[in-house]
Design a protein around this motif. Structure first.
Motif, PDB file in Angstrom:
ATOM      1  N   SER A 137       0.867  -1.189   0.000  1.00 33.51           N
ATOM      2  CA  SER A 137       0.000   0.000   0.000  1.00 33.51           C
ATOM      3  C   SER A 137       0.899   1.233   0.000  1.00 33.51           C
ATOM      4  CB  SER A 137      -0.905   0.014   1.231  1.00 33.51           C
ATOM      5  OG  SER A 137      -0.156   0.372   2.371  1.00 33.51           O
ATOM      6  N   HIS A 184      -4.529   0.970   3.694  1.00 35.49           N
ATOM      7  CA  HIS A 184      -5.544   1.365   2.716  1.00 35.49           C
ATOM      8  C   HIS A 184      -5.033   1.073   1.320  1.00 35.49           C
ATOM      9  CE1 HIS A 184      -7.812   3.084   5.956  1.00 35.49           C
ATOM     10  NE2 HIS A 184      -6.710   3.682   6.374  1.00 35.49           N
ATOM     11  N   GLY A 236      -6.044  -4.018  -1.374  1.00 33.43           N
ATOM     12  CA  GLY A 236      -6.858  -5.119  -0.829  1.00 33.43           C
ATOM     13  C   GLY A 236      -6.534  -6.442  -1.510  1.00 33.43           C
ATOM     14  N   SER A 273     -10.201  -8.306   4.192  1.00 32.56           N
ATOM     15  CA  SER A 273      -9.738  -7.408   3.142  1.00 32.56           C
ATOM     16  C   SER A 273     -10.871  -7.091   2.164  1.00 32.56           C
ATOM     17  CB  SER A 273      -8.564  -8.069   2.413  1.00 32.56           C
ATOM     18  OG  SER A 273      -7.969  -7.136   1.560  1.00 32.56           O
ATOM     19  N   VAL A 275     -11.286  -5.336  -1.642  1.00 35.19           N
ATOM     20  CA  VAL A 275     -10.526  -4.827  -2.787  1.00 35.19           C
ATOM     21  C   VAL A 275     -10.853  -3.345  -2.981  1.00 35.19           C
ATOM     22  CG1 VAL A 275     -10.194  -5.044  -5.291  1.00 35.19           C
ATOM     23  CG2 VAL A 275     -10.403  -7.087  -3.874  1.00 35.19           C
ATOM     24  N   GLY A 327      -8.856  -1.742   1.436  1.00 32.99           N
ATOM     25  CA  GLY A 327      -7.686  -1.999   2.279  1.00 32.99           C
ATOM     26  C   GLY A 327      -7.740  -3.370   2.958  1.00 32.99           C
ATOM     27  N   THR A 328      -6.726  -3.617   3.785  1.00 33.87           N
ATOM     28  CA  THR A 328      -6.577  -4.942   4.414  1.00 33.87           C
ATOM     29  C   THR A 328      -6.291  -4.775   5.913  1.00 33.87           C
ATOM     30  OG1 THR A 328      -5.608  -5.699   2.350  1.00 33.87           O
ATOM     31  CG2 THR A 328      -5.270  -7.118   4.263  1.00 33.87           C
TER      32      THR A 328
END
Ligand code: ADP
Length: 448
Positions: free
Chosen positions: A356, A378, A381, A430, A432, A435-436
């Motif tokens: 990211s 952020h 994903g 997560s 897409v 973010g994750t």
């Protein structure tokens, strides 16, 4: 000597000695009581006789002595000078018997033709004023008979009691040695076949059950370590093949044309360098993975999670100039292995940084008896279809993205193993384009 035989011999011998000791004790006690009773009777008889002899004329003495004569006995009056004054017997076996007391006690037991005889002696003053000693002896045929019967009974009882003792010592030997034999057999078989077979743990809660549990645990660990080694060898040979081939072919190119063409030389050196770095990362992570399950390598203690988070994040802030934020209490004490937790956080934070561009947040929270740490970014994903495989070895989501970032596909597999070693759950959420978030949850106190 085999353990089973040793248990057998030892318990049998010990029980035999206890029983024989008891029997011998009973026998001698009984024998003493019987002789004492007979001696008491003779003493009473003697006292009555001496009282009579004190006030009757010596001419009547013989008659009185005969009246007090015990059956199967003898009476002897000995003067102060040791001379026999009178000797009378009712059993011819005692004729001429010296009836000498041995002075060891109030009575003497001697042997007369294989028959015990009890003798008592007492001083008295005769009617004539002379000091003398009266000795009364009696053959103890009935005592000898009773003692013979008692001997037989005690020998019989000891022999009868030894039968269950022998049976139970054999059973005890079997109970103790059977699991040991099973264990030895399984160990031998495992060595011969190179297997990690376990043994039956049984249902009891005794030491043998504990031994089986400990052995099976050891087999589990050995099996896991063996699998890890196998995996390490196969992963390493498989994954290192590509960089080695690339290095080899660029080296050949460099040798053939690199000294004439600077562009080719640059390209070859770059490729060799990048592959060498990749090989270094790969071997380091493979080695970490191979070592990660050795539970002995985890050292738990009460540690400040906030401090661990700060120590992990600050060098990354410095190195990459990125916004790494930490949210949560200023102090959060929990049971963990600080080095391993640092390693785990580093993998997650480094991935967030790699995949990211914006800020990365490390959040910590204490919920009841659990600590929850999450690393959020952020970035682009991860597609839902990839999530179930994310923690697999060498699994990488997007080849385009990955080519740019480098990496081995081993980071999350290692993170999962470290989390397991720490007793923590590692999960991912997560979306897409949004973010994750990677989440680590573990108990704040390992004992509770
Ligand atoms: P590596 O990073 O060496 O490729 P990892 O096992 O750490 O290996 O990660 C596996 C894959 O998961 C990565 O290749 C990447 O595609 C994906 N991934 C990991 N973390 C993130 C993240 N924070 N955001 C997006 N994708 C990620």
């Amino acid at each position: 000597m085999k353990l089973r035989t040793r248990i057998h011999v030892f318990t049998t011998l010990l029980m035999f000695l206890i029983l024989a000791g008891l029997s011998i004790g009973i026998y001698f006690l009984f024998e003493k009581m019987m002789y004492e009773r007979q001696a008491d009777q003779l003493l009473a008889r003697g006292e009555d006789l001496t009282a009579e002899l004190n006030h009757i004329a010596p001419t009547n003495a013989n008659m009185v002595i005969r009246a007090y004569m015990p059956p199967d006995g003898a009476l002897l009056i000995v003067g102060a000078d040791g001379r026999v004054i009178r000797e009378v017997e009712s059993d011819k076996r005692l004729r001429g018997f010296p009836a000498e007391p041995d002075g060891s006690g109030p009575y003497t037991v001697s042997d007369v033709d294989g028959m015990p005889a009890v003798t008592v002696a007492m001083p008295f003053i005769s009617a004539g004023g002379e000091v003398a000693e009266l000795r009364i002896t009696q053959l103890a045929d009935d005592i000898a008979g009773q003692l013979a019967t008692l001997r037989l009974i005690l020998i019989g009882l000891t022999a009868a009691a030894m039968i269950p003792v022998i049976v139970s010592s054999v059973a005890l030997g079997r109970i103790v040695t059977r699991p040991i034999n099973v264990l030895t057999g399984t160990m031998r078989e495992n060595r011969e076949k190179g297997a990690y077979e376990k043994i039956d743990e049984g249902r009891g809660k005794d030491e043998l059950h504990e031994m089986a549990l400990a052995y099976n645990d050891m087999m589990d660990q050995l099996g896991r370590n063996y699998e890890k080694q196998e995996r390490f060898v196969s992963d390493a040979s498989h994954e290192l093949k590509t960089p080695i081939t690339v290095i080899e072919s660029y080296s050949r190119l460099l040798k053939r044309r690199g000294f004439d063409d600077r562009n080719i030389a640059n390209e070859a050196v770059d490729a060799i360098l990048s592959q060498a770095i990749r090989m270094k990362d790969l071997t380091a992570q493979l080695l970490d993975l191979a070592r990660s399950d050795q539970s002995a390598a985890y050292h738990f203690k009460q540690a400040d999670i906030r401090g661990i988070a700060e120590e992990t994040v600050s060098p990354m802030r410095q190195a990459y100039g990125r916004d790494f934020g930490i949210e949560g209490p200023d102090k959060l004490i929990a049971d963990t292995d600080p080095d391993k937790l640092r390693q785990l956080l580093f993998i997650l934070l480094d991935n967030a940084r790699k995949y990211s561009d914006g800020a990365v947040r490390l959040t910590m929270e204490e919920k009841e008896d659990r600590v929850e740490l999450s690393v959020a970014d952020h970035g682009p994903g991860i597609p839902e279809a990839d999530l179930p495989h994310l923690f697999d070895r060498f699994y990488r989501v997007d080849s385009d993205r990955n080519r740019k970032t480098g990496g081995t596909g081993l980071g999350l597999a290692l993170a999962k193993e470290i989390a397991e070693g720490l007793g923590a759950e590692l999960s991912v959420e997560s979306v897409v384009g949004v973010g994750t978030v990677f989440r680590i949850v573990f108990p704040s106190n390992r004992q509770s």
